[in-house]
Design an enzyme around this catalytic site. Structure first.
Site, PDB file in Angstrom:
ATOM      1  N   GLY A   1       0.825  -1.209   0.000  1.00 19.57           N
ATOM      2  CA  GLY A   1       0.000   0.000   0.000  1.00 19.57           C
ATOM      3  C   GLY A   1       0.849   1.244   0.000  1.00 19.57           C
ATOM      4  O   GLY A   1       1.989   1.237  -0.494  1.00 19.57           O
TER       5      GLY A   1
ATOM      6  N   GLU B   1       5.548  -3.554   0.814  1.00 14.40           N
ATOM      7  CA  GLU B   1       5.560  -3.286  -0.633  1.00 14.40           C
ATOM      8  C   GLU B   1       4.824  -1.967  -0.816  1.00 14.40           C
ATOM      9  O   GLU B   1       3.593  -1.929  -0.752  1.00 14.40           O
ATOM     10  CB  GLU B   1       4.817  -4.394  -1.393  1.00 14.40           C
ATOM     11  CG  GLU B   1       5.417  -5.778  -1.239  1.00 14.40           C
ATOM     12  CD  GLU B   1       6.698  -5.969  -2.015  1.00 14.40           C
ATOM     13  OE1 GLU B   1       7.147  -5.014  -2.684  1.00 14.40           O
ATOM     14  OE2 GLU B   1       7.261  -7.068  -1.938  1.00 14.40           O
TER      15      GLU B   1
ATOM     16  N   CYS C   1       1.661  -0.172  -8.890  1.00 13.08           N
ATOM     17  CA  CYS C   1       2.891   0.307  -8.235  1.00 13.08           C
ATOM     18  C   CYS C   1       4.078   0.183  -9.182  1.00 13.08           C
ATOM     19  O   CYS C   1       4.971   1.018  -9.175  1.00 13.08           O
ATOM     20  CB  CYS C   1       3.137  -0.498  -6.967  1.00 13.08           C
ATOM     21  SG  CYS C   1       3.115  -2.263  -7.250  1.00 13.08           S
TER      22      CYS C   1
HETATM   23  P1  NAP Z   1      -3.377   2.599   1.272  1.00 22.07           P
HETATM   24  O1  NAP Z   1      -4.285   3.723   1.546  1.00 22.07           O
HETATM   25  O2  NAP Z   1      -2.102   2.528   1.996  1.00 22.07           O
HETATM   26  O3  NAP Z   1      -4.236   1.274   1.513  1.00 22.07           O
HETATM   27  C1  NAP Z   1      -3.659  -0.010   1.457  1.00 22.07           C
HETATM   28  C2  NAP Z   1      -4.162  -0.829   2.624  1.00 22.07           C
HETATM   29  O4  NAP Z   1      -3.663  -0.282   3.837  1.00 22.07           O
HETATM   30  C3  NAP Z   1      -5.674  -0.826   2.768  1.00 22.07           C
HETATM   31  O5  NAP Z   1      -6.079  -2.078   3.256  1.00 22.07           O
HETATM   32  C4  NAP Z   1      -5.913   0.258   3.795  1.00 22.07           C
HETATM   33  O6  NAP Z   1      -7.128   0.107   4.482  1.00 22.07           O
HETATM   34  C5  NAP Z   1      -4.737   0.048   4.717  1.00 22.07           C
HETATM   35  N1  NAP Z   1      -4.327   1.208   5.476  1.00 22.07           N
HETATM   36  C6  NAP Z   1      -4.376   2.513   5.112  1.00 22.07           C
HETATM   37  N2  NAP Z   1      -3.848   3.283   6.085  1.00 22.07           N
HETATM   38  C7  NAP Z   1      -3.461   2.455   7.083  1.00 22.07           C
HETATM   39  C8  NAP Z   1      -2.859   2.649   8.355  1.00 22.07           C
HETATM   40  N3  NAP Z   1      -2.525   3.851   8.801  1.00 22.07           N
HETATM   41  N4  NAP Z   1      -2.604   1.563   9.111  1.00 22.07           N
HETATM   42  C9  NAP Z   1      -2.922   0.335   8.672  1.00 22.07           C
HETATM   43  N5  NAP Z   1      -3.503   0.082   7.488  1.00 22.07           N
HETATM   44  C10 NAP Z   1      -3.762   1.134   6.697  1.00 22.07           C
HETATM   45  O7  NAP Z   1      -2.991   2.481  -0.236  1.00 22.07           O
HETATM   46  P2  NAP Z   1      -3.784   3.020  -1.480  1.00 22.07           P
HETATM   47  O8  NAP Z   1      -3.429   4.439  -1.621  1.00 22.07           O
HETATM   48  O9  NAP Z   1      -5.203   2.638  -1.434  1.00 22.07           O
HETATM   49  O10 NAP Z   1      -3.070   2.111  -2.585  1.00 22.07           O
HETATM   50  C11 NAP Z   1      -2.176   2.575  -3.468  1.00 22.07           C
HETATM   51  C12 NAP Z   1      -0.734   2.546  -2.963  1.00 22.07           C
HETATM   52  O11 NAP Z   1      -0.308   1.196  -2.838  1.00 22.07           O
HETATM   53  C13 NAP Z   1       0.186   3.181  -3.957  1.00 22.07           C
HETATM   54  O12 NAP Z   1       1.170   3.943  -3.327  1.00 22.07           O
HETATM   55  C14 NAP Z   1       0.808   1.982  -4.647  1.00 22.07           C
HETATM   56  O13 NAP Z   1       2.022   2.241  -5.285  1.00 22.07           O
HETATM   57  C15 NAP Z   1       0.931   1.037  -3.518  1.00 22.07           C
HETATM   58  N6  NAP Z   1       1.068  -0.321  -4.019  1.00 22.07           N
HETATM   59  C16 NAP Z   1       2.269  -0.944  -3.880  1.00 22.07           C
HETATM   60  C17 NAP Z   1       2.463  -2.217  -4.392  1.00 22.07           C
HETATM   61  C18 NAP Z   1       3.777  -2.927  -4.268  1.00 22.07           C
HETATM   62  O14 NAP Z   1       3.807  -4.130  -4.482  1.00 22.07           O
HETATM   63  N7  NAP Z   1       4.869  -2.271  -3.950  1.00 22.07           N
HETATM   64  C19 NAP Z   1       1.399  -2.855  -5.026  1.00 22.07           C
HETATM   65  C20 NAP Z   1       0.200  -2.194  -5.152  1.00 22.07           C
HETATM   66  C21 NAP Z   1       0.046  -0.925  -4.623  1.00 22.07           C
HETATM   67  P3  NAP Z   1      -8.416   1.028   4.136  1.00 22.07           P
HETATM   68  O15 NAP Z   1      -8.777   0.728   2.723  1.00 22.07           O
HETATM   69  O16 NAP Z   1      -9.425   0.580   5.104  1.00 22.07           O
HETATM   70  O17 NAP Z   1      -7.972   2.437   4.311  1.00 22.07           O
END
Ligand code: NAP
Length: 468
Positions: free
Chosen positions: A212, A234, A268
């Site tokens: 995330g 990741e 990502c």
């Molecule tokens: P996100 O907000 O970080 O959400 C990802 C997960 O984390 C969700 O299940 C979210 O739950 C949870 N989450 C959010 N804030 C949290 C916290 N403070 N503590 C614990 N859990 C928390 O990510 P996004 O913005 O939706 O997704 C896109 C990001 O993911 C981008 O930066 C992308 O590059 C990255 N990504 C990385 C990879 C990799 O393999 N490196 C792959 C895919 C995506 P909720 O939905 O309930 O908020």
């Protein structure tokens, strides 16, 4: 954030779910602990039987789960089907390869003797209950690429999926249950991000993996650091895509379109920054722009749609702000640069290329999570490598060249967890996946991924006492 399916193509709420209460979470934690107690003693043959059954079920469910993913997060349904197929392949890959990847290792006989042992070996034992915090962008794949190795290693899983993909999250629990996994081996927790800390601090949870954003990763890593629990992170990426003078410019431009816009640009490992040598810049820019313009933006449930909506209104607005900031500061849109006309209901954005990027623009340093490419002109390889590394992220990288010297230099100097030559970055079960810098740490997939959540145990035997 409400736990609900909201169709990004229309903004309509299709289904809402209540957050699981403390009692239900407690019940699931207890079930997971009990499950681990017996599942950890199963052999590879039994685990592989269950994992292969899950792969077969997933194949049979492909059309239905693809439609669910598309309705929850907007990816074109053709891509959703391909994602489901890729997951089945990864399940099969780990079922076949886990026994060899986790086979006991015997150190060199001289070293064994030198340690005073009669014999010694290294064994890979499971860690326990692992919490997986997962994002919505590849709602099946992100989970399966964790679950397949984790389950083959003898761990059990708790999934806290993104709040906008609850139906996919529940599908995954059901899939592993139907495959015959004992109760508690794979469970979904319908909780918000504010419920994660309590689970991480629970003594029954041994480790965590998060895919995330950077803030989410930082929070999970800090809590697990405090608890001394293993984590794999990741996180985001802003992968460079270098096009050097000897490149096949036509192929590089065609691949660039897919590399930037796959999954509606929300990947990502999408190539995000296109760094092009001045000798081939004009030819590349012209073809790349033509390719981006030709994409079909529309209803993601239609078979011929290339680009669906962004997954959330917030995501679309964030992207729009990044583009507006850049254009205000002098960037030029070669194509796109706004919302498509007449598509006001969903969260659509036109495939966009921005040229004349300068370092004061937010888009130079921040991740663009949508179909927006930034284009840079460079004079030589030194400048290309410096620009490629001028980012907080370090997930993967792409280089187009036919020169051995360029290849050697890029393998040595690009700060990323992958360097893909003459093609685009893609994950595969056999290759390690992960990043450096703010893109996180640890690796998924391959032998490296399956060993992340293992207790690497030294087994040492002293000489047997003699009878005399
Ligand atoms: P996100 O907000 O970080 O959400 C990802 C997960 O984390 C969700 O299940 C979210 O739950 C949870 N989450 C959010 N804030 C949290 C916290 N403070 N503590 C614990 N859990 C928390 O990510 P996004 O913005 O939706 O997704 C896109 C990001 O993911 C981008 O930066 C992308 O590059 C990255 N990504 C990385 C990879 C990799 O393999 N490196 C792959 C895919 C995506 P909720 O939905 O309930 O908020």
């Amino acid at each position: 954030m409400a736990i609900a399916t909201v169709n990004p193509a229309t903004g309509e709420t299709l289904k809402s779910f209540g957050v699981m209460g403390a009692e239900e979470v407690e019940r699931r934690l207890a079930t997971a602990e009990t499950a681990f107690g017996s599942y950890r003693t199963t052999g590879f043959q039994e685990r592989a039987r269950l994992v292969l059954r899950a792969a077969d079920l997933l194949d049979a469910d492909r059309d239905d789960i693809a439609r669910t993913m598309t309705l929850e997060m907007g990816k074109p349904v053709v891509a959703a089907r391909a994602e489901a197929a890729k997951c089945a392949k990864a399940l099969r890959w780990y079922a076949e390869h886990a026994p060899a990847l986790l086979a006991d290792e015997e150190p060199d006989q001289d070293d064994i003797r030198d340690s005073g042992a009669e014999r010694a070996r290294v064994v890979y034992r499971p860690l326990g209950v692992v919490l997986a915090v997962m994002p919505w962008n590849f709602p099946l794949w992100q989970v399966v690429r964790f679950a397949a190795p984790a389950l083959m290693a003898g761990n059990v899983a708790l999934l806290k999926h993104a709040s906008n993909v609850p139906q996919t999250a529940l599908y995954l629990e059901d899939l592993f249950r139907r495959a015959g996994f004992p109760d508690g081996c794979f469970q979904t927790l319908l909780i918000g991000s504010d419920g994660v800390e309590k689970v991480l601090r629970d003594r029954r949870v041994a480790a965590a993996t998060l895919t995330g954003s950077e803030p989410a990763g930082r929070s999970v890593a800090a809590i697990c650091g405090d608890e001394i629990k293993k984590t794999v992170l990741e996180l985001g990426g802003s992968d460079p895509y270098l096009v050097l003078p000897s490149a096949d410019v036509g192929r590089a431009a065609r691949t660039a379109v897919t590399a930037r816009t796959q999954n509606n640009g929300q990947s990502c490992i999408a190539a995000k920054r296109f760094i092009v040598h001045t000798d081939v810049y004009d030819a590349f820019a012209e073809r790349f722009t033509a390719g981006m313009r030709a994409l079909n933006v529309g209803d993601p449930l239609k078979e011929d749609t290339d680009i669906g909506p962004l997954a959330s209104e917030r995501g679309r607005d964030d992207l729009e702000e990044l583009v507006e900031d850049a254009v205000r500061k002098g960037a030029v849109a070669l194509c796109g640069g706004g919302r498509p006309d007449g598509m006001d209901r969903g969260w659509f954005y036109r495939p966009t290329i921005l040229a004349d990027i300068t370092v004061d623009m937010r888009i130079h340093r921040e991740e663009t999570f949508g179909p927006v490419a930034t284009l840079y002109r460079v004079r030589d390889l030194d400048e290309a490598v410096a620009l490629a590394n001028d980012t907080p992220f370090g997930l993967s990288s792409n280089v187009w060249t036919r020169e051995a010297g360029d290849i050697e230099r890029c393998v040595r100097d690009l700060q990323a967890g992958g360097v893909f030559f003459n093609g685009m970055t893609a994950s595969h079960p056999a290759f390690p996946f992960g990043g450096v810098k703010r893109s996180g740490y640890g690796r998924e997939l391959s032998g490296h991924g399956i060993r992340e959540f293992c207790n690497v145990t030294t087994v040492w035997h002293g000489a047997e006492p003699s009878d005399s």
